[in-house]
Scaffold this active site. Structure first.
Site, short mmCIF file in Angstrom:
data_model
loop_
_atom_site.label_atom_id
_atom_site.label_comp_id
_atom_site.label_asym_id
_atom_site.label_seq_id
_atom_site.Cartn_x
_atom_site.Cartn_y
_atom_site.Cartn_z
N HIS A 151 -1.78 0.83 -39.18
CA HIS A 151 -1.53 1.27 -37.81
C HIS A 151 -0.24 2.06 -37.63
O HIS A 151 0.26 2.21 -36.52
CB HIS A 151 -1.56 0.08 -36.84
CG HIS A 151 -2.89 -0.62 -36.82
ND1 HIS A 151 -3.22 -1.60 -37.74
CD2 HIS A 151 -3.96 -0.47 -36.01
CE1 HIS A 151 -4.44 -2.02 -37.49
NE2 HIS A 151 -4.92 -1.35 -36.45
N ASN A 153 8.88 13.11 -33.64
CA ASN A 153 9.79 14.22 -33.85
C ASN A 153 9.97 15.12 -32.64
O ASN A 153 10.83 15.98 -32.63
CB ASN A 153 9.38 15.05 -35.07
CG ASN A 153 7.99 15.61 -34.95
OD1 ASN A 153 7.33 15.48 -33.93
ND2 ASN A 153 7.52 16.24 -36.01
N SER A 160 7.88 -4.00 -38.78
CA SER A 160 6.73 -3.71 -37.93
C SER A 160 7.14 -3.35 -36.51
O SER A 160 8.10 -3.89 -35.96
CB SER A 160 5.79 -4.92 -37.89
OG SER A 160 5.26 -5.16 -39.17
N ALA A 193 12.19 -5.39 -37.19
CA ALA A 193 10.94 -5.24 -36.45
C ALA A 193 11.22 -4.98 -34.97
O ALA A 193 12.12 -5.58 -34.39
CB ALA A 193 10.09 -6.50 -36.61
#
Length: 151
Positions: free
Chosen positions: A57, A80, A108, A125
């Site tokens: 993902h 970006n 994550s 994370a």
């Protein structure tokens, strides 16, 4: 209605590269021993270094370079287009290029909105990286801040 299927196309891949499906990869380069999990998108101009792992993902926008032996956790987003004008910018020339050094771990659900992360950095994370990471250390939070330096 037109349905466009996920695909792996125009990818230059080294030896022992593993890509789980479904994934959408195009016009990028994967070095030896790279792993790409399912539901990953890697866009054109990206380069993934030897031995790096991109977990499920995750999204790598155009022109992201990941160094060697990096770990990109689940649901990590690289962006970006920083919406400098307050809206999406269709001109790719104004987007940043993102470079991640070697041996970087990104936890994550982190979001990377900066041109660079130095080698050996650890991003916690859920962190949002808004400034260049120039010191090897552990970073966490929104915006991500240096928690402690690493040797």
């Amino acid at each position: 209605m037109k349905i466009i299927e996920c695909a792996v196309r125009d990818v230059v891949a080294g030896e022992n590269v593993r890509i789980m499906t479904p994934s959408n990869l195009y016009q990028c380069r994967l070095s030896d021993d790279v792993f790409v999990g399912p539901f990953v998108e890697i866009q054109k101009g990206c380069v993934i270094g030897r031995g790096s792992r991109i977990q499920s993902h995750s999204f790598l926008c155009e022109n992201v370079t990941i160094g060697e032996n990096c770990f990109i956790g689940h649901n990590v987003t690289f962006a970006n287009d920083l919406f400098g004008s307050g809206a999406p910018d269709p001109d790719a020339k104004s987007w940043i290029t993102i470079t991640v050094g070697d041996n970087v771990t990104i936890g994550s659900s982190a979001t990377v909105l900066t041109p660079s992360i130095c080698s050996g950095a650890v991003i916690g994370a859920g962190s949002v990286v808004t400034r260049p990471v120039t010191v090897k250390g552990i970073y966490a939070g929104n915006p991500a801040r240096l928690i402690r330096e690493l040797m």
